[in-house]
Design a protein around this motif. Structure first.
Motif, PDB file in Angstrom:
ATOM      1  N   SER A  76      19.066  16.308  19.851  1.00  0.00           N
ATOM      2  CA  SER A  76      20.388  15.845  19.415  1.00  0.00           C
ATOM      3  C   SER A  76      20.780  16.456  18.074  1.00  0.00           C
ATOM      4  CB  SER A  76      20.406  14.316  19.308  1.00  0.00           C
ATOM      5  OG  SER A  76      20.214  13.724  20.570  1.00  0.00           O
ATOM      6  N   THR A  77      19.796  16.630  17.187  1.00  0.00           N
ATOM      7  CA  THR A  77      20.061  17.268  15.899  1.00  0.00           C
ATOM      8  C   THR A  77      20.465  18.719  16.102  1.00  0.00           C
ATOM      9  OG1 THR A  77      18.472  15.810  14.805  1.00  0.00           O
ATOM     10  CG2 THR A  77      19.071  17.834  13.644  1.00  0.00           C
ATOM     11  N   VAL A  78      19.788  19.389  17.001  1.00  0.00           N
ATOM     12  CA  VAL A  78      20.123  20.783  17.309  1.00  0.00           C
ATOM     13  C   VAL A  78      21.524  20.863  17.907  1.00  0.00           C
ATOM     14  CG1 VAL A  78      19.565  22.711  18.858  1.00  0.00           C
ATOM     15  CG2 VAL A  78      17.753  21.585  17.543  1.00  0.00           C
ATOM     16  N   ALA A  79      21.825  19.959  18.829  1.00  0.00           N
ATOM     17  CA  ALA A  79      23.157  19.958  19.433  1.00  0.00           C
ATOM     18  C   ALA A  79      24.230  19.771  18.369  1.00  0.00           C
ATOM     19  CB  ALA A  79      23.251  18.853  20.484  1.00  0.00           C
ATOM     20  N   ALA A  80      24.013  18.824  17.458  1.00  0.00           N
ATOM     21  CA  ALA A  80      24.987  18.585  16.392  1.00  0.00           C
ATOM     22  C   ALA A  80      25.160  19.819  15.516  1.00  0.00           C
ATOM     23  CB  ALA A  80      24.552  17.391  15.550  1.00  0.00           C
ATOM     24  N   GLY A  81      24.062  20.513  15.241  1.00  0.00           N
ATOM     25  CA  GLY A  81      24.140  21.724  14.431  1.00  0.00           C
ATOM     26  C   GLY A  81      24.924  22.829  15.107  1.00  0.00           C
ATOM     27  N   LEU A  82      24.780  22.953  16.411  1.00  0.00           N
ATOM     28  CA  LEU A  82      25.536  23.972  17.148  1.00  0.00           C
ATOM     29  C   LEU A  82      27.006  23.582  17.276  1.00  0.00           C
ATOM     30  CD1 LEU A  82      22.896  24.890  19.882  1.00  0.00           C
ATOM     31  CD2 LEU A  82      23.559  26.244  17.876  1.00  0.00           C
ATOM     32  N   VAL A  83      27.279  22.289  17.383  1.00  0.00           N
ATOM     33  CA  VAL A  83      28.670  21.824  17.373  1.00  0.00           C
ATOM     34  C   VAL A  83      29.316  22.159  16.034  1.00  0.00           C
ATOM     35  CG1 VAL A  83      30.138  19.771  17.370  1.00  0.00           C
ATOM     36  CG2 VAL A  83      28.387  20.045  19.129  1.00  0.00           C
ATOM     37  N   ASP A  84      28.578  21.980  14.941  1.00  0.00           N
ATOM     38  CA  ASP A  84      29.089  22.331  13.615  1.00  0.00           C
ATOM     39  C   ASP A  84      29.446  23.810  13.519  1.00  0.00           C
ATOM     40  OD1 ASP A  84      28.823  19.753  12.695  1.00  0.00           O
ATOM     41  OD2 ASP A  84      26.907  20.104  11.672  1.00  0.00           O
ATOM     42  N   ARG A  85      28.760  24.629  14.314  1.00  0.00           N
ATOM     43  CA  ARG A  85      29.016  26.068  14.298  1.00  0.00           C
ATOM     44  C   ARG A  85      30.099  26.478  15.290  1.00  0.00           C
ATOM     45  NH1 ARG A  85      24.314  24.874  12.268  1.00  0.00           N
ATOM     46  NH2 ARG A  85      23.246  26.273  10.811  1.00  0.00           N
ATOM     47  N   GLY A  86      30.626  25.502  16.054  1.00  0.00           N
ATOM     48  CA  GLY A  86      31.768  25.793  16.905  1.00  0.00           C
ATOM     49  C   GLY A  86      31.615  25.481  18.375  1.00  0.00           C
ATOM     50  N   ALA A  87      30.437  25.000  18.793  1.00  0.00           N
ATOM     51  CA  ALA A  87      30.227  24.715  20.215  1.00  0.00           C
ATOM     52  C   ALA A  87      30.928  23.426  20.625  1.00  0.00           C
ATOM     53  CB  ALA A  87      28.731  24.603  20.517  1.00  0.00           C
ATOM     54  N   VAL A  88      31.238  23.339  21.913  1.00  0.00           N
ATOM     55  CA  VAL A  88      31.745  22.109  22.531  1.00  0.00           C
ATOM     56  C   VAL A  88      30.585  21.493  23.306  1.00  0.00           C
ATOM     57  CG1 VAL A  88      33.338  21.147  24.231  1.00  0.00           C
ATOM     58  CG2 VAL A  88      34.097  22.991  22.705  1.00  0.00           C
ATOM     59  N   LEU A  89      30.283  20.232  23.020  1.00  0.00           N
ATOM     60  CA  LEU A  89      29.120  19.585  23.615  1.00  0.00           C
ATOM     61  C   LEU A  89      29.509  18.724  24.814  1.00  0.00           C
ATOM     62  CD1 LEU A  89      26.088  18.814  23.542  1.00  0.00           C
ATOM     63  CD2 LEU A  89      26.712  16.967  21.957  1.00  0.00           C
ATOM     64  N   ILE A  90      28.791  18.920  25.926  1.00  0.00           N
ATOM     65  CA  ILE A  90      28.840  18.005  27.063  1.00  0.00           C
ATOM     66  C   ILE A  90      27.453  17.375  27.157  1.00  0.00           C
ATOM     67  CG2 ILE A  90      29.159  17.763  29.547  1.00  0.00           C
ATOM     68  CD1 ILE A  90      31.001  20.194  29.454  1.00  0.00           C
ATOM     69  N   ASP A  91      27.376  16.108  26.797  1.00  0.00           N
ATOM     70  CA  ASP A  91      26.105  15.404  26.639  1.00  0.00           C
ATOM     71  C   ASP A  91      25.961  14.373  27.756  1.00  0.00           C
ATOM     72  OD1 ASP A  91      23.993  13.754  25.910  1.00  0.00           O
ATOM     73  OD2 ASP A  91      24.530  13.716  23.791  1.00  0.00           O
ATOM     74  N   ALA A  92      25.028  14.613  28.658  1.00  0.00           N
ATOM     75  CA  ALA A  92      24.855  13.712  29.796  1.00  0.00           C
ATOM     76  C   ALA A  92      24.480  12.305  29.357  1.00  0.00           C
ATOM     77  CB  ALA A  92      23.804  14.265  30.753  1.00  0.00           C
ATOM     78  N   ASP A  93      23.640  12.186  28.327  1.00  0.00           N
ATOM     79  CA  ASP A  93      23.254  10.850  27.876  1.00  0.00           C
ATOM     80  C   ASP A  93      24.463  10.081  27.349  1.00  0.00           C
ATOM     81  OD1 ASP A  93      20.610  11.069  28.573  1.00  0.00           O
ATOM     82  OD2 ASP A  93      19.928  11.700  26.595  1.00  0.00           O
ATOM     83  N   ALA A  94      25.342  10.776  26.610  1.00  0.00           N
ATOM     84  CA  ALA A  94      26.550  10.117  26.108  1.00  0.00           C
ATOM     85  C   ALA A  94      27.457   9.701  27.259  1.00  0.00           C
ATOM     86  CB  ALA A  94      27.295  11.047  25.155  1.00  0.00           C
ATOM     87  N   ILE A  95      27.530  10.534  28.285  1.00  0.00           N
ATOM     88  CA  ILE A  95      28.335  10.193  29.456  1.00  0.00           C
ATOM     89  C   ILE A  95      27.763   8.959  30.152  1.00  0.00           C
ATOM     90  CG2 ILE A  95      29.012  10.973  31.765  1.00  0.00           C
ATOM     91  CD1 ILE A  95      29.207  13.815  30.588  1.00  0.00           C
ATOM     92  N   VAL A  96      26.435   8.899  30.257  1.00  0.00           N
ATOM     93  CA  VAL A  96      25.799   7.723  30.856  1.00  0.00           C
ATOM     94  C   VAL A  96      26.194   6.461  30.091  1.00  0.00           C
ATOM     95  CG1 VAL A  96      23.587   6.563  31.260  1.00  0.00           C
ATOM     96  CG2 VAL A  96      23.852   8.973  31.867  1.00  0.00           C
TER      97      VAL A  96
END
Length: 218
Positions: free
Chosen positions: A15-35
């Motif tokens: 999750s920390t890695v995902a947040a870091g990549l979002v900070d760099r411009g990625a759009v996150l689709i997170d299955a756990d958040a969807i659940v």
């Protein structure tokens, strides 16, 4: 769109890695958040889970008691399969919808779903694995997420092994160092992602294993 898969074991810091990549411009689709979204009171998923598992999974405030669900399904294949039959189709449909929304964009789309490496997902340009020594992951689960050591070890051991996970990585992010070292790893990953060709995800084949199958809540 560049579709990137992200995976890693429990406690790896995915999750920390995902947040870091979002900070760099990625759009996150997170299955756990969807659940979590699909399990809110008033939803079809919440109602079906309540019908299947009873009032013991409902917290005092009327929301889902995720720990109670985890206690029921962890180590019980039949209960876990029942949970999957309720949650899985809706999560899969929502992931497909969100990926389709991004298909005609220039975005880097980060797809964070359980069982990604084992089952795959159509259209992924590359898969990032967040790597951490399992013993360190266990320590972090105990220190920061309230697990007992016994429970943390059982959760780690229930997943695929470290070497098996690394085998399907196109890029590995080492999360065993300092926050500054992780930042350097994220910069390296972002540079790698930006060098990948654009790809539009085709429709998943429903006959294939589905990586959106939910893990036991944790």
């Amino acid at each position: 769109m560049v579709l990137i898969g992200l995976t890693g074991g429990i406690g790896s810091g995915k999750s920390t890695v995902a947040a870091g990549l979002v900070d760099r411009g990625a759009v996150l689709i997170d299955a756990d958040a969807i659940v979590h979204e699909l399990q809110q009171p008033g939803t079809v998923v919440f109602s079906e889970m309540r019908e299947r598992f009873g009032e013991r999974i409902v917290a005092g405030d009327g929301t889902l008691d995720r720990k109670a669900v985890a206690d029921i399904v962890f180590g019980d294949p039949d209960a876990l399969a029942a949970l999957g039959s309720i949650v899985h189709p809706r999560v899969h449909e929502e992931i497909q919808r969100r990926v389709a929304e991004q298909a005609d964009t220039d975005n880097v789309v980060l797809l964070d779903i359980p069982l990604l490496g084992e089952a795959g997902w159509p259209g992924i340009a590359g898969t990032i694995v967040v790597d951490l020594d399992p013993e360190v992951a266990i320590g972090r689960l105990v220190a920061h997420r309230g697990f007992t050591e016994e429970d943390a070890r059982a959760r780690v051991e229930a997943q695929i092994g470290r070497e098996e996970r690394l085998a399907f990585a196109d890029l590995v992010i080492d999360n065993g160092g300092t926050p500054e070292e992780l930042g350097s790893e994220l910069d390296r990953a972002w540079e790698w992602i930006r060098g990948l060709p654009d790809a539009v995800a085709p429709e998943p084949n429903p006959a294939e294993p589905n990586p959106a199958e939910p893990n036991p809540p944790n």
